[in-house]
Write a protein that holds these residues in place. Structure first.
Motif, PDB file in Angstrom:
ATOM      1  N   LEU A   1       3.657   5.701  -5.899  1.00  0.00           N
ATOM      2  CA  LEU A   1       3.310   5.798  -7.316  1.00  0.00           C
ATOM      3  C   LEU A   1       2.246   6.864  -7.572  1.00  0.00           C
ATOM      4  O   LEU A   1       2.242   7.483  -8.637  1.00  0.00           O
ATOM      5  N   ARG A   2       1.370   7.089  -6.607  1.00  0.00           N
ATOM      6  CA  ARG A   2       0.331   8.127  -6.736  1.00  0.00           C
ATOM      7  C   ARG A   2       0.814   9.509  -6.306  1.00  0.00           C
ATOM      8  O   ARG A   2       0.093  10.481  -6.442  1.00  0.00           O
TER       9      ARG A   2
ATOM     10  N   GLY B   1       2.152   1.799  -3.515  1.00  0.00           N
ATOM     11  CA  GLY B   1       1.078   2.425  -4.291  1.00  0.00           C
ATOM     12  C   GLY B   1       0.977   3.915  -4.014  1.00  0.00           C
ATOM     13  O   GLY B   1       0.758   4.713  -4.930  1.00  0.00           O
ATOM     14  N   LYS B   2       1.147   4.304  -2.764  1.00  0.00           N
ATOM     15  CA  LYS B   2       1.109   5.725  -2.412  1.00  0.00           C
ATOM     16  C   LYS B   2       2.265   6.491  -3.047  1.00  0.00           C
ATOM     17  O   LYS B   2       2.095   7.626  -3.477  1.00  0.00           O
TER      18      LYS B   2
ATOM     19  N   ARG C   1       6.363   4.071 -12.390  1.00  0.00           N
ATOM     20  CA  ARG C   1       5.842   3.222 -13.458  1.00  0.00           C
ATOM     21  C   ARG C   1       6.758   3.430 -14.664  1.00  0.00           C
ATOM     22  O   ARG C   1       7.109   4.550 -14.993  1.00  0.00           O
TER      23      ARG C   1
ATOM     24  N   ALA D   1       1.560  10.358  -3.133  1.00  0.00           N
ATOM     25  CA  ALA D   1       1.157  10.669  -1.763  1.00  0.00           C
ATOM     26  C   ALA D   1       2.299  10.464  -0.765  1.00  0.00           C
ATOM     27  O   ALA D   1       2.228  10.944   0.361  1.00  0.00           O
TER      28      ALA D   1
ATOM     29  N   SER E   1       0.835  -1.207   0.000  1.00  0.00           N
ATOM     30  CA  SER E   1       0.000   0.000   0.000  1.00  0.00           C
ATOM     31  C   SER E   1       0.869   1.256   0.000  1.00  0.00           C
ATOM     32  O   SER E   1       0.516   2.267  -0.621  1.00  0.00           O
TER      33      SER E   1
END
Length: 70
Positions: A36-37, A33-34, A50, A39, A30
């Motif tokens: 990559l976003r 993922g943050k 990515r 955050a 998780s």
């Protein structure tokens, strides 16, 4: 598209999924993922991006082979 793992700005590995990239460095998926976003700035001491393009497959194999040999 692959997930690139970076340490000190240098590509350390390419993985097919967030889960695989997280497992490779012992980070929580998780948190990857943050990153990559946008955050978070890092997870497990690494940054993630990515990566897309025709050279991804060859680069992934070369990096992962070198990592296994080390």
């Amino acid at each position: 598209m692959a997930i690139g793992i970076y340490a000190d700005g240098k590509l350390q590995g390419l993985y097919d999924s967030i889960a695989a990239a997280a497992r490779a460095v012992g980070a929580d998926p998780s948190n990857v993922g943050k990153v990559l976003r946008g955050a978070r700035s890092s997870a497990g001491g690494y940054t993630f991006e990515r990566v897309a393009g025709t050279a991804v497959t060859a680069t992934r194999k070369a990096i992962n082979d070198a990592a296994r040999a080390a």
